[in-house]
Design a protein around this motif. Structure first.
Motif, PDB file in Angstrom:
ATOM      1  N   VAL A 259       0.864  -1.177   0.000  1.00 18.75           N
ATOM      2  CA  VAL A 259       0.000   0.000   0.000  1.00 18.75           C
ATOM      3  C   VAL A 259       0.900   1.226   0.000  1.00 18.75           C
ATOM      4  CG1 VAL A 259      -1.549   1.348   1.484  1.00 18.75           C
ATOM      5  CG2 VAL A 259      -1.945  -1.101   1.168  1.00 18.75           C
ATOM      6  N   GLY A 260       0.568   2.231  -0.783  1.00 15.32           N
ATOM      7  CA  GLY A 260       1.335   3.468  -0.728  1.00 15.32           C
ATOM      8  C   GLY A 260       1.514   4.120  -2.071  1.00 15.32           C
ATOM      9  N   LEU A 261       2.387   5.113  -2.055  1.00 16.04           N
ATOM     10  CA  LEU A 261       2.653   5.940  -3.226  1.00 16.04           C
ATOM     11  C   LEU A 261       2.962   5.108  -4.463  1.00 16.04           C
ATOM     12  CD1 LEU A 261       3.158   8.910  -4.107  1.00 16.04           C
ATOM     13  CD2 LEU A 261       5.539   8.572  -3.499  1.00 16.04           C
ATOM     14  N   GLY A 275       2.987  -2.362  13.405  1.00 18.53           N
ATOM     15  CA  GLY A 275       4.434  -2.287  13.178  1.00 18.53           C
ATOM     16  C   GLY A 275       4.784  -1.515  11.928  1.00 18.53           C
ATOM     17  N   ILE A 276       4.016  -0.468  11.633  1.00 20.55           N
ATOM     18  CA  ILE A 276       4.258   0.416  10.483  1.00 20.55           C
ATOM     19  C   ILE A 276       4.504   1.813  11.035  1.00 20.55           C
ATOM     20  CG2 ILE A 276       3.156   1.525   8.483  1.00 20.55           C
ATOM     21  CD1 ILE A 276       1.689  -1.065   7.932  1.00 20.55           C
ATOM     22  N   SER A 277       5.590   2.452  10.585  1.00 24.07           N
ATOM     23  CA  SER A 277       5.940   3.750  11.173  1.00 24.07           C
ATOM     24  C   SER A 277       5.063   4.881  10.648  1.00 24.07           C
ATOM     25  CB  SER A 277       7.413   4.064  10.911  1.00 24.07           C
ATOM     26  OG  SER A 277       7.654   4.131   9.522  1.00 24.07           O
ATOM     27  N   LYS A 297       5.126   0.011  18.855  1.00 20.84           N
ATOM     28  CA  LYS A 297       5.765   0.096  20.172  1.00 20.84           C
ATOM     29  C   LYS A 297       6.374   1.471  20.436  1.00 20.84           C
ATOM     30  CE  LYS A 297      10.352  -1.673  19.064  1.00 20.84           C
ATOM     31  NZ  LYS A 297      11.326  -2.758  19.236  1.00 20.84           N
ATOM     32  N   ASP A 298       6.488   2.286  19.389  1.00 14.14           N
ATOM     33  CA  ASP A 298       7.104   3.605  19.537  1.00 14.14           C
ATOM     34  C   ASP A 298       6.012   4.682  19.612  1.00 14.14           C
ATOM     35  OD1 ASP A 298       8.427   5.993  19.301  1.00 14.14           O
ATOM     36  OD2 ASP A 298       9.233   5.594  17.291  1.00 14.14           O
ATOM     37  N   ALA A 299       5.860   5.270  20.787  1.00 13.01           N
ATOM     38  CA  ALA A 299       4.788   6.252  21.001  1.00 13.01           C
ATOM     39  C   ALA A 299       4.950   7.465  20.084  1.00 13.01           C
ATOM     40  CB  ALA A 299       4.763   6.707  22.460  1.00 13.01           C
TER      41      ALA A 299
ATOM     42  N   ALA B 131      10.838  10.375  -9.671  1.00 17.28           N
ATOM     43  CA  ALA B 131      11.789  11.115  -8.850  1.00 17.28           C
ATOM     44  C   ALA B 131      11.095  11.476  -7.546  1.00 17.28           C
ATOM     45  CB  ALA B 131      12.255  12.368  -9.585  1.00 17.28           C
ATOM     46  N   SER B 132      11.778  11.235  -6.422  1.00 16.93           N
ATOM     47  CA  SER B 132      11.095  11.349  -5.132  1.00 16.93           C
ATOM     48  C   SER B 132      10.935  12.797  -4.674  1.00 16.93           C
ATOM     49  CB  SER B 132      11.811  10.512  -4.078  1.00 16.93           C
ATOM     50  OG  SER B 132      13.100  11.017  -3.870  1.00 16.93           O
ATOM     51  N   ASP B 133      11.250  13.766  -5.521  1.00 10.53           N
ATOM     52  CA  ASP B 133      10.949  15.150  -5.141  1.00 10.53           C
ATOM     53  C   ASP B 133       9.546  15.544  -5.648  1.00 10.53           C
ATOM     54  OD1 ASP B 133      11.853  15.151  -7.771  1.00 10.53           O
ATOM     55  OD2 ASP B 133      13.482  16.568  -7.450  1.00 10.53           O
TER      56      ASP B 133
HETATM   57  C1  LIG Z   1       9.869   7.264  -3.809  1.00 12.41           C
HETATM   58  C2  LIG Z   1       9.471   6.388  -2.655  1.00 12.41           C
HETATM   59  C3  LIG Z   1       8.313   5.623  -2.763  1.00 12.41           C
HETATM   60  C4  LIG Z   1       7.893   4.835  -1.700  1.00 12.41           C
HETATM   61  N1  LIG Z   1       6.725   4.127  -1.827  1.00 12.41           N
HETATM   62  C5  LIG Z   1       6.249   3.452  -0.745  1.00 12.41           C
HETATM   63  C6  LIG Z   1       4.989   2.762  -0.791  1.00 12.41           C
HETATM   64  O1  LIG Z   1       4.315   2.714  -1.820  1.00 12.41           O
HETATM   65  N2  LIG Z   1       4.558   2.139   0.328  1.00 12.41           N
HETATM   66  C7  LIG Z   1       5.270   2.149   1.499  1.00 12.41           C
HETATM   67  O2  LIG Z   1       4.806   1.555   2.491  1.00 12.41           O
HETATM   68  N3  LIG Z   1       6.468   2.754   1.570  1.00 12.41           N
HETATM   69  C8  LIG Z   1       6.982   3.403   0.474  1.00 12.41           C
HETATM   70  N4  LIG Z   1       8.208   3.994   0.564  1.00 12.41           N
HETATM   71  C9  LIG Z   1       9.064   3.733   1.761  1.00 12.41           C
HETATM   72  C10 LIG Z   1       8.720   4.560   2.974  1.00 12.41           C
HETATM   73  O3  LIG Z   1       9.449   5.777   2.886  1.00 12.41           O
HETATM   74  C11 LIG Z   1       9.139   3.826   4.266  1.00 12.41           C
HETATM   75  O4  LIG Z   1      10.518   3.515   4.197  1.00 12.41           O
HETATM   76  C12 LIG Z   1       8.354   2.548   4.536  1.00 12.41           C
HETATM   77  O5  LIG Z   1       6.961   2.787   4.418  1.00 12.41           O
HETATM   78  C13 LIG Z   1       8.669   2.044   5.927  1.00 12.41           C
HETATM   79  O6  LIG Z   1       8.007   0.830   6.182  1.00 12.41           O
HETATM   80  P1  LIG Z   1       7.668   0.378   7.680  1.00 12.41           P
HETATM   81  O7  LIG Z   1       6.811   1.392   8.344  1.00 12.41           O
HETATM   82  O8  LIG Z   1       7.162  -1.009   7.622  1.00 12.41           O
HETATM   83  O9  LIG Z   1       9.115   0.286   8.362  1.00 12.41           O
HETATM   84  P2  LIG Z   1       9.804   1.215   9.437  1.00 12.41           P
HETATM   85  O10 LIG Z   1       9.766   2.621   9.054  1.00 12.41           O
HETATM   86  O11 LIG Z   1      11.108   0.580   9.746  1.00 12.41           O
HETATM   87  O12 LIG Z   1       8.857   1.074  10.711  1.00 12.41           O
HETATM   88  C14 LIG Z   1       8.743  -0.077  11.482  1.00 12.41           C
HETATM   89  C15 LIG Z   1       7.859   0.286  12.670  1.00 12.41           C
HETATM   90  O13 LIG Z   1       7.608  -0.869  13.454  1.00 12.41           O
HETATM   91  C16 LIG Z   1       7.637  -0.522  14.825  1.00 12.41           C
HETATM   92  N5  LIG Z   1       7.928  -1.742  15.583  1.00 12.41           N
HETATM   93  C17 LIG Z   1       9.108  -2.417  15.661  1.00 12.41           C
HETATM   94  N6  LIG Z   1       8.961  -3.510  16.428  1.00 12.41           N
HETATM   95  C18 LIG Z   1       7.669  -3.540  16.846  1.00 12.41           C
HETATM   96  C19 LIG Z   1       6.916  -4.416  17.660  1.00 12.41           C
HETATM   97  N7  LIG Z   1       7.449  -5.507  18.209  1.00 12.41           N
HETATM   98  N8  LIG Z   1       5.624  -4.135  17.886  1.00 12.41           N
HETATM   99  C20 LIG Z   1       5.052  -3.009  17.352  1.00 12.41           C
HETATM  100  N9  LIG Z   1       5.708  -2.149  16.571  1.00 12.41           N
HETATM  101  C21 LIG Z   1       7.008  -2.422  16.323  1.00 12.41           C
HETATM  102  C22 LIG Z   1       8.683   0.544  14.929  1.00 12.41           C
HETATM  103  O14 LIG Z   1       8.467   1.353  16.077  1.00 12.41           O
HETATM  104  C23 LIG Z   1       8.501   1.313  13.612  1.00 12.41           C
HETATM  105  O15 LIG Z   1       7.613   2.401  13.784  1.00 12.41           O
HETATM  106  C24 LIG Z   1       8.662   4.790  -0.503  1.00 12.41           C
HETATM  107  C25 LIG Z   1       9.826   5.532  -0.409  1.00 12.41           C
HETATM  108  C26 LIG Z   1      10.240   6.330  -1.466  1.00 12.41           C
HETATM  109  C27 LIG Z   1      11.490   7.136  -1.329  1.00 12.41           C
END
Ligand SMILES: Cc1cc2nc3c(=O)[nH]c(=O)nc-3n(C[C@H](O)[C@H](O)[C@H](O)COP(=O)(O)OP(=O)(O)OC[C@H]3O[C@@H](n4cnc5c(N)ncnc54)[C@H](O)[C@@H]3O)c2cc1C
Ligand SMILES: Nc1ncnc2c1ncn2[C@@H]1O[C@H](COP(=O)(O)O)[C@@H](O)[C@H]1O
Lengths: 330, 269
Positions: A259-261, A275-277, A297-299, B131-133
């Motif tokens: 899901v996303g951009l 577990g999605i930031s 887990k991160d407030a 492009a990510s901008d």
């Molecule tokens: C041009 C471009 C396009 C992109 N397109 C997309 C897109 O379409 N979709 C997308 O999703 N991303 C996209 N991204 C990436 C986006 O920027 C993030 O890097 C990505 O969404 C991060 O995924 P995440 O939240 O799973 O991981 P992270 O940012 O690493 O977050 C993990 C989270 O899990 C939490 N966590 C860890 N352990 C536990 C636990 N035991 N219990 C509860 N919580 C826990 C942490 O506190 C953290 O908040 C793109 C990036 C760029 C540059």
């Protein structure tokens, strides 16, 4: 194009039925056409359009260009481009809109270049301003910023993000005109040829249509929870499992989950993010989500800023307890 | 004759930078970064993937020459050099103050098409999917149109087979194998895989290479007429109205139970 007139929607259809994206576009297009006080047309392309043209009228079109040709059997962008360029030159619409589908994001900008005009990509909102210009609001910098852009040359073009409008209520008694178009395409316009298509079997509902989505990110720590806890919670709520890009990049789930951009745009009533930031690029797929619940887990995680309800804690403890509590309530 | 590959690389603001460090100039409609934060720009992520895709074609046994091409108002040499130290052969920078803050894809595509014509002959142009901008995802499509060549966007595998480019294109629920005759434009997505880290040897080799710099005048481009006008650029306000549900004694199991009750009360489950 001095006497450019009306709004043209590029509509997709498959199996003789109008695609959901085309119904959403017609809702956007209807508003634009009404504020211009001009007609709303749709071009539907294929080799056998079935009931799609009639459906398009029921969903708001005044005129349907039913463009049929054997070369259009498959959604080949170059065949679409040839047919649409000819149609646009002949009909001179003032505005052309396409949907942010794999076909729309390919054909839309290329059509703009062929017609020597500009196109606003990935728009959330489109309107006609006081100067009768198409003005679009679109997210940039991964959704961190917004711009509002005006189209200065004709036809004024935009690609509109999915799930940004509800289709109009279907009205089978609406009247409209169906114009058959036979472009007689030369098959050699198709240079990039699809040799093979491999599609995963979709079990259950499509992510795009789901009312409930349980989504996991890097915080899940591995592929298993997607199959187990997340699936269990989704099944319990009649929903579907999705993910962030991080989980796809590590290889825990296939791209079809993203899901996303650069993944899917979804519009569930309930989106449970585990577990999605909550990076802006992830949230970009959620502009249509009505209620977001975050478990993290991160407030300080950004996801909480965009959620209606949140629980700060480890998913390993929270999710199984949530499953049990919902079961008891049922 | 080697196969001439052009890898399109844009220098962008690091997408990992938190929005709190953004400074918006609403007059000039530009996004800048708080200068006290000293945050360097980066190569657009998908463009590192484009360079990676080019290198993999070389490793598949083809004789290739990889030219990195970029357009912008100014460049940070150390940032751009990464595209060379990954293993590319040459770099051409179209550098011109007139390109400051350009977000209109029709302008960028015209400039880059001009540069590619000057670089000719070319066989394959590999670009990032977006492009990510400005998140336009249009420039490579425009390039293909301006150069009159086929385009395969959003791919995860790029191969040369019998003089054609054969790609795996990512579609929502799977992939397509698409083939096009050369010359052609393809764009790549992150599903292609992790771009490599430069090796010490390639870093040293890149240090000795000097990018060629062209101005718009060198390309014979005098006007940058845009097709779109940016009326406003802003950071959308987000008011957090999140109800954080706490368990008794911070017990997560209790919090989950309370969440279930709130979801029931609000008819969400
Ligand atoms: C041009 C471009 C396009 C992109 N397109 C997309 C897109 O379409 N979709 C997308 O999703 N991303 C996209 N991204 C990436 C986006 O920027 C993030 O890097 C990505 O969404 C991060 O995924 P995440 O939240 O799973 O991981 P992270 O940012 O690493 O977050 C993990 C989270 O899990 C939490 N966590 C860890 N352990 C536990 C636990 N035991 N219990 C509860 N919580 C826990 C942490 O506190 C953290 O908040 C793109 C990036 C760029 C540059
Ligand atoms: N100024 C530029 N210089 C070099 N390549 C660019 C430039 N702008 C766009 N591109 C290429 O085109 C791709 C898509 O960009 P865009 O259409 O701007 O989202 C990028 O990933 C780059 O590969």
């Amino acid at each position: 194009m001095a006497d450019a007139k009306g709004v043209l929607v590029i509509g997709e259809a498959a199996g003789g039925q109008l695609d959901a994206s085309a119904k959403e576009l017609l809702a956007h297009g209807r508003k634009l056409a009404d504020s211009l006080g001009e007609p709303l047309s749709i071009a539907i392309l294929g080799d056998n359009l079935g009931g799609a043209p009639k459906e398009a009228i029921a969903f708001g079109a005044d005129r349907v260009y039913a463009v049929s040709d054997p070369v259009l059997k498959e959604p080949q962008p170059e065949a679409y481009l040839a047919a649409l360029t000819a149609l646009a030159k002949e009909q001179s619409p003032k505005v052309i809109v396409a949907a942010k589908t794999p076909l729309g994001v390919n054909v839309g900008p290329r059509l703009a270049f062929r017609l020597e005009t500009g196109l606003a990509q990935d728009c959330l909102e489109v309107k006609i301003d006081g100067n009768k210009k198409l003005v679009a609001n679109r997210p940039v910098f991964g959704g961190n910023c917004m711009v509002s852009v005006a189209c200065d040359s004709l036809p004024m073009m935009a690609v509109i993000r999915l799930k940004t409008a509800e289709p109009l209520p279907r009205n089978d008694s609406r009247s409209g005109e169906i114009v058959p178009v036979n472009p007689r395409l030369d098959p050699s316009v198709v240079k990039a040829k699809v040799i093979k298509r491999v599609e995963e079997k979709q079990e259950g509902k499509r992510l795009e249509d789901a009312e409930v989505i349980v989504s996991g990110g890097r915080g899940l720590g591995g592929p298993e929870p997607f199959q187990k806890e997340l699936k269990e919670l989704a099944d319990l709520l009649g929903g579907v499992v999705s993910s962030s890009r991080a989980a796809v990049d590590i290889g825990w789930v296939p791209y079809s989950y993203q899901v996303g951009l650069t993944g899917k745009s979804v519009a569930p009533n309930l989106y449970i993010a585990v577990g999605i930031s909550g990076a802006s690029q992830h949230m970009a797929g959620l502009s249509g989500a009505k209620n977001i619940v975050a478990i993290n887990k991160d407030a300080n995680a950004n996801i909480f800023k965009e959620s209606r309800f949140g629980v700060v804690g480890e998913w390993q403890k929270v999710v199984p307890a949530l499953i049990q509590a919902i079961r008891e309530l049922k | 004759m080697p196969l001439n590959i052009v890898a399109m690389v844009k220098q962008v603001l690091d997408p990992e930078v938190p929005v709190s460090a953004y400074r918006i100039d609403r007059q000039k409609k530009r996004v800048e970064i708080d200068p006290t934060k000293k945050i360097a720009p980066v190569i657009n992520g998908f463009d590192e993937t484009a360079v990676e895709a080019a290198l993999r074609i070389r490793e598949a046994g083809h004789d290739v020459k990889i030219t990195v091409l970029s357009a912008g108002a100014s460049f940070v040499t150390d940032v751009m050099k990464k595209a060379l130290s990954m293993g590319s052969d040459e770099m051409v920078l179209v550098q011109d103050p007139a390109l400051e803050g350009v977000s209109d894809s029709t302008v960028t595509a015209r400039v880059l098409a001009g540069a590619i014509k000057k670089l000719s002959p070319f066989d394959l142009i590999i670009a990032g999917r977006q492009a990510s901008d400005w998140d336009n995802a249009q420039v490579p499509l425009g390039l293909a149109e301006l150069l009159g060549v086929p385009c395969i966007p959003v791919t995860r595998k790029v191969e040369i087979q019998n003089g054609d480019v054969v790609c795996e294109r990512v579609i929502p629920n799977g992939y397509e194998v698409v083939s096009a005759p050369l010359p052609a434009v393809v764009t790549v997505s992150n599903e292609l895989g992790q771009p490599r880290y430069p090796t010490m040897r390639n870093i040293m080799a890149a240090a000795r290479k000097k990018p060629q710099t062209w101005t718009l005048a060198d390309l014979g481009i005098t006007d940058l007429a845009t097709k779109l006008t940016m009326l406003d650029l802003f950071i959308p306000e987000k008011q957090s109205k999140c109800e954080i549900i706490q368990g008794d004694d911070n017990n997560p199991v209790d919090a989950a139970r309370k969440l279930a009750l709130r979801l029931r009360e609000t008819k969400l489950v």
